[in-house]
Write a protein that holds these residues in place. Structure first.
Motif, PDB file in Angstrom:
ATOM      1  N   GLU A  88      48.298  44.457  33.216  1.00  0.00           N
ATOM      2  CA  GLU A  88      49.720  44.136  33.057  1.00  0.00           C
ATOM      3  C   GLU A  88      50.485  44.409  34.349  1.00  0.00           C
ATOM      4  OE1 GLU A  88      53.023  42.774  31.092  1.00  0.00           O
ATOM      5  OE2 GLU A  88      51.016  42.893  30.231  1.00  0.00           O
ATOM      6  N   ALA A  89      50.215  45.539  34.990  1.00  0.00           N
ATOM      7  CA  ALA A  89      50.877  45.862  36.250  1.00  0.00           C
ATOM      8  C   ALA A  89      50.483  44.870  37.349  1.00  0.00           C
ATOM      9  CB  ALA A  89      50.520  47.284  36.680  1.00  0.00           C
ATOM     10  N   GLY A 119      44.287  47.577  30.018  1.00  0.00           N
ATOM     11  CA  GLY A 119      45.377  46.651  29.722  1.00  0.00           C
ATOM     12  C   GLY A 119      46.628  46.953  30.525  1.00  0.00           C
ATOM     13  N   ASP A 120      46.937  48.237  30.691  1.00  0.00           N
ATOM     14  CA  ASP A 120      48.095  48.623  31.499  1.00  0.00           C
ATOM     15  C   ASP A 120      47.899  48.243  32.963  1.00  0.00           C
ATOM     16  OD1 ASP A 120      49.311  49.658  29.266  1.00  0.00           O
ATOM     17  OD2 ASP A 120      48.697  51.742  29.693  1.00  0.00           O
ATOM     18  N   ALA A 121      46.681  48.404  33.464  1.00  0.00           N
ATOM     19  CA  ALA A 121      46.388  48.047  34.853  1.00  0.00           C
ATOM     20  C   ALA A 121      46.512  46.536  35.069  1.00  0.00           C
ATOM     21  CB  ALA A 121      44.992  48.524  35.236  1.00  0.00           C
ATOM     22  N   GLY A 128      44.931  55.730  32.763  1.00  0.00           N
ATOM     23  CA  GLY A 128      45.602  54.643  32.065  1.00  0.00           C
ATOM     24  C   GLY A 128      44.582  53.702  31.454  1.00  0.00           C
ATOM     25  N   THR A 129      45.074  52.812  30.623  1.00  0.00           N
ATOM     26  CA  THR A 129      44.179  51.836  30.000  1.00  0.00           C
ATOM     27  C   THR A 129      43.992  50.638  30.920  1.00  0.00           C
ATOM     28  OG1 THR A 129      45.986  50.683  28.900  1.00  0.00           O
ATOM     29  CG2 THR A 129      44.964  52.516  27.708  1.00  0.00           C
TER      30      THR A 129
END
Length: 163
Positions: free
Chosen positions: A57-58, A53-55, A50-51
């Motif tokens: 965000e989570a 940014g996704d990490a 994953g990116t």
């Protein structure tokens, strides 16, 4: 080791084990056929990285930081909400329970922005829906006060001794 792969073992797993120099024993074949319960098979679905940014965000969503981060971003991007001219003469002073207090450098500017508050609030709700903003109030500059300390006398202040 032979180049032939045993029946029931995917080619990718057999290649991996051959390159690592590991024997393809019966136990390994049975475990691979059943599937790894921890999901560590190579090329399995959902194994793509994953990116960052996704990490992040989570992390912010799971930690409950999203409303505070959106309020901070609103304060940093006040110029985009209020416009360049209005933002040059005002700043966000506080956030409290859905209320945004904006301090203006003149009472006239505060009144003008008060009349435009519906458009400001609409922009805030469109761009920062999770910030929890429900109302915006505009105030003029603070006036000086002579009421300092806990021992003070009621009255007109310093004007009653002049002249």
């Amino acid at each position: 080791m032979s180049d032939e792969r045993p029946p029931g073992v995917p080619e990718t797993i057999a290649t991996y084990l051959r390159l690592r120099g590991l024997p393809l024993s019966r136990a390994a074949r049975r475990k691979r056929r059943r599937g790894d319960p921890d999901g560590s098979q190579p090329f399995a679905k959902g194994r793509d990285p994953g990116t960052l940014g996704d990490a992040i965000e989570a992390l912010t969503t799971s930690s409950g930081w999203r409303p505070q981060l959106e309020r901070e971003e609103l304060a940093l991007n006040w110029e985009r909400i209020a416009g360049e001219e209005n933002a040059a003469h005002s700043y966000i002073e506080t956030f409290a329970q859905g209320l945004v207090v904006v301090r203006c450098d003149s009472t006239a500017r505060g009144r003008q922005m008060h009349l435009m508050r519906a458009s400001f609030l609409t922009r805030v709700l469109e761009e920062y829906p999770d910030s929890g903003v429900k109302e915006i109030r505009f105030f003029g500059p603070d006036v000086p006060t002579w009421k300092h300390g806990f021992r003070r006398v009621q009255g007109r202040g310093p004007r009653d001794t002049y002249g």
